[in-house]
Design an enzyme around this catalytic site. Structure first.
Site, PDB file in Angstrom:
ATOM      1  N   ASP A 111       0.918  -1.523   0.055  1.00 15.04           N
ATOM      2  CA  ASP A 111      -0.429   0.145   0.238  1.00 15.04           C
ATOM      3  C   ASP A 111       0.751   1.008   0.150  1.00 15.04           C
ATOM      4  O   ASP A 111       1.827   1.510   0.441  1.00 15.04           O
ATOM      5  CB  ASP A 111      -1.298  -0.208   0.953  1.00 15.04           C
ATOM      6  CG  ASP A 111      -2.347  -0.851   1.269  1.00 15.04           C
ATOM      7  OD1 ASP A 111      -2.138  -1.636   0.214  1.00 15.04           O
ATOM      8  OD2 ASP A 111      -3.026  -1.038   2.181  1.00 15.04           O
ATOM      9  N   ASP A 112       0.348   2.203  -0.494  1.00 18.20           N
ATOM     10  CA  ASP A 112       0.688   3.599  -0.075  1.00 18.20           C
ATOM     11  C   ASP A 112       2.185   4.395  -1.429  1.00 18.20           C
ATOM     12  O   ASP A 112       2.787   5.615  -1.032  1.00 18.20           O
ATOM     13  CB  ASP A 112       1.466   3.789   1.153  1.00 18.20           C
ATOM     14  CG  ASP A 112       0.467   3.482   2.305  1.00 18.20           C
ATOM     15  OD1 ASP A 112      -0.639   3.707   1.992  1.00 18.20           O
ATOM     16  OD2 ASP A 112       0.849   3.541   3.041  1.00 18.20           O
ATOM     17  N   HIS A 116      -6.133   2.715  -4.156  1.00 16.04           N
ATOM     18  CA  HIS A 116      -6.004   3.072  -2.247  1.00 16.04           C
ATOM     19  C   HIS A 116      -6.511   4.164  -2.214  1.00 16.04           C
ATOM     20  O   HIS A 116      -5.891   4.809  -0.884  1.00 16.04           O
ATOM     21  CB  HIS A 116      -4.765   2.435  -1.966  1.00 16.04           C
ATOM     22  CG  HIS A 116      -4.327   2.775  -1.151  1.00 16.04           C
ATOM     23  ND1 HIS A 116      -5.696   2.068   0.536  1.00 16.04           N
ATOM     24  CD2 HIS A 116      -3.196   2.931   0.372  1.00 16.04           C
ATOM     25  CE1 HIS A 116      -5.263   1.572   1.244  1.00 16.04           C
ATOM     26  NE2 HIS A 116      -4.313   2.525   1.840  1.00 16.04           N
ATOM     27  N   HIS A 139      -6.047   8.912   0.944  1.00 13.48           N
ATOM     28  CA  HIS A 139      -5.940   7.999   2.245  1.00 13.48           C
ATOM     29  C   HIS A 139      -6.974   8.753   3.089  1.00 13.48           C
ATOM     30  O   HIS A 139      -6.092   8.524   4.801  1.00 13.48           O
ATOM     31  CB  HIS A 139      -4.438   7.778   2.515  1.00 13.48           C
ATOM     32  CG  HIS A 139      -4.013   6.720   3.167  1.00 13.48           C
ATOM     33  ND1 HIS A 139      -5.062   6.251   4.700  1.00 13.48           N
ATOM     34  CD2 HIS A 139      -3.668   5.208   3.240  1.00 13.48           C
ATOM     35  CE1 HIS A 139      -4.469   5.013   4.910  1.00 13.48           C
ATOM     36  NE2 HIS A 139      -3.866   4.434   3.990  1.00 13.48           N
ATOM     37  N   HIS A 157       3.186  -2.508   3.320  1.00 17.55           N
ATOM     38  CA  HIS A 157       3.801  -1.196   2.262  1.00 17.55           C
ATOM     39  C   HIS A 157       4.469  -0.950   2.031  1.00 17.55           C
ATOM     40  O   HIS A 157       5.410  -1.028   1.683  1.00 17.55           O
ATOM     41  CB  HIS A 157       3.400  -0.126   3.348  1.00 17.55           C
ATOM     42  CG  HIS A 157       2.310  -0.432   4.588  1.00 17.55           C
ATOM     43  ND1 HIS A 157       0.985  -1.266   5.605  1.00 17.55           N
ATOM     44  CD2 HIS A 157       0.810   0.433   4.708  1.00 17.55           C
ATOM     45  CE1 HIS A 157       0.750  -1.078   5.612  1.00 17.55           C
ATOM     46  NE2 HIS A 157      -0.049   0.168   5.363  1.00 17.55           N
TER      47      HIS A 157
END
Length: 228
Positions: free
Chosen positions: A48-49, A98, A102, A191
Site C-alpha cells: 500500500d501507499d 487506494h 488516504h 507497505h
C-alpha cells in the site's frame, strides 16, 4: 571408407522431427514434474501507499526474487510519481486503487468518496498503470456507501487476511513470520515505504518456495489470490 552409416538414421530422424514439431507448436512438450509441482497454491502480496521514492528498490527486490505483487497506489502519489507507476507495470506488478489522499472514507459523504476513487482511477491510468479493478479502502474501513461507489467504478474491494504490521514498526523477522501464516488464496498487507518489509522480501520468497506457494494475482471476481 565404409559405405555403412556410422550411426542409426532412424533415431536421429525421429529426434529431428520431434524438435521440428515442438518448434511449430504441433507437439506439446510437457514441463518437468518439478516445474509442474512448483506451485501448490497462490498468495497475494500487496503493498500500500505507493508509489514513492522507495518504489524502485522494492520493485528490484521483488523481480530479483521472482515475486509479483499488487501495488495499491494512492492517487496523489501516482500523480506525483507517474514514472514509478509505469515501472510497477513494467516489472510485472498489478496496480490497484487506494484512494487519492488516504482519508477515513467512512467519515465522508458519497460525493467525497466518489472523488477519492475517481481521481485515483484517472491518475493511475494517466501514469500508465491501466484502469484498476481492485480497491483497498484506507485502514480497511468500509461501509455500504463506500461499496456503492466502488461498484460504480467496477472496483472489487480487497482487505487482507494477514496484517504484516509493518506500518506499526514490525521488525523484519515479524514480517517474515506474518507471511509464513499465509495459506492458499490469502492476501497479506504490506507497505511500499517500509524498510523492514524491503529487507524481508528475499526471505518471504524463500519461505513461500519452501511451502510450495507462489505469488499470484488477486482475482477481481473472488478477491482471492489465484494463478497469474
Amino acid at each position: 571408407m565404409s559405405a555403412r552409416t556410422p550411426f542409426p538414421l532412424r533415431p536421429l530422424t525421429t529426434a529431428l522431427a520431434t524438435l521440428a514439431l515442438a518448434a511449430t507448436g504441433t507437439l506439446a512438450l510437457h514441463p518437468s514434474p518439478a516445474h509442474a509441482a512448483a506451485c501448490n497454491g497462490y498468495v497475494g502480496l500487496t503493498f500500500d501507499d505507493g508509489p514513492s521514492s522507495h518504489t524502485a528498490a522494492l520493485l528490484n527486490s521483488l523481480k530479483q526474487n521472482g515475486l509479483r505483487a499488487t501495488m495499491f497506489n494512492e492517487g496523489q502519489y501516482a500523480a506525483a510519481y507517474p514514472a514509478q507507476v509505469k515501472a510497477q507495470v513494467d516489472a510485472g506488478m498489478w496496480v490497484g486503487n487506494h484512494s487519492y489522499t488516504h482519508p477515513h472514507l467512512t467519515q465522508l459523504g458519497q460525493a467525497q468518496i466518489d472523488s477519492e476513487l475517481s481521481r485515483t482511477q484517472t491518475a493511475i491510468a494517466a501514469a500508465g498503470g491501466g484502469t484498476p479493478k481492485l480497491f483497498r479502502p484506507p485502514y480497511g474501513e468500509t461501509n455500504a456507501t463506500v461499496r456503492t461507489v466502488e461498484a460504480k467504478y467496477g472496483l472489487t474491494e480487497i482487505i487482507w487476511d494477514v496484517d504484516s504490521q509493518d506500518w506499526n514498526g514490525a521488525g523484519t523477522d515479524a514480517i517474515v513470520a506474518a507471511a509464513g501464516r499465509l495459506t492458499n488464496g490469502q492476501v497479506i498487507l504490506m507497505h511500499d515505504w517500509a524498510t523492514n518489509t524491503l529487507a524481508a522480501v528475499p526471505r518471504i520468497a524463500q519461505q513461500l518456495a519452501a511451502r510450495g506457494l507462489c505469488a499470484g494475482r488477486i482475482s477481481p471476481q473472488t478477491g482471492r489470490a489465484v494463478a497469474p
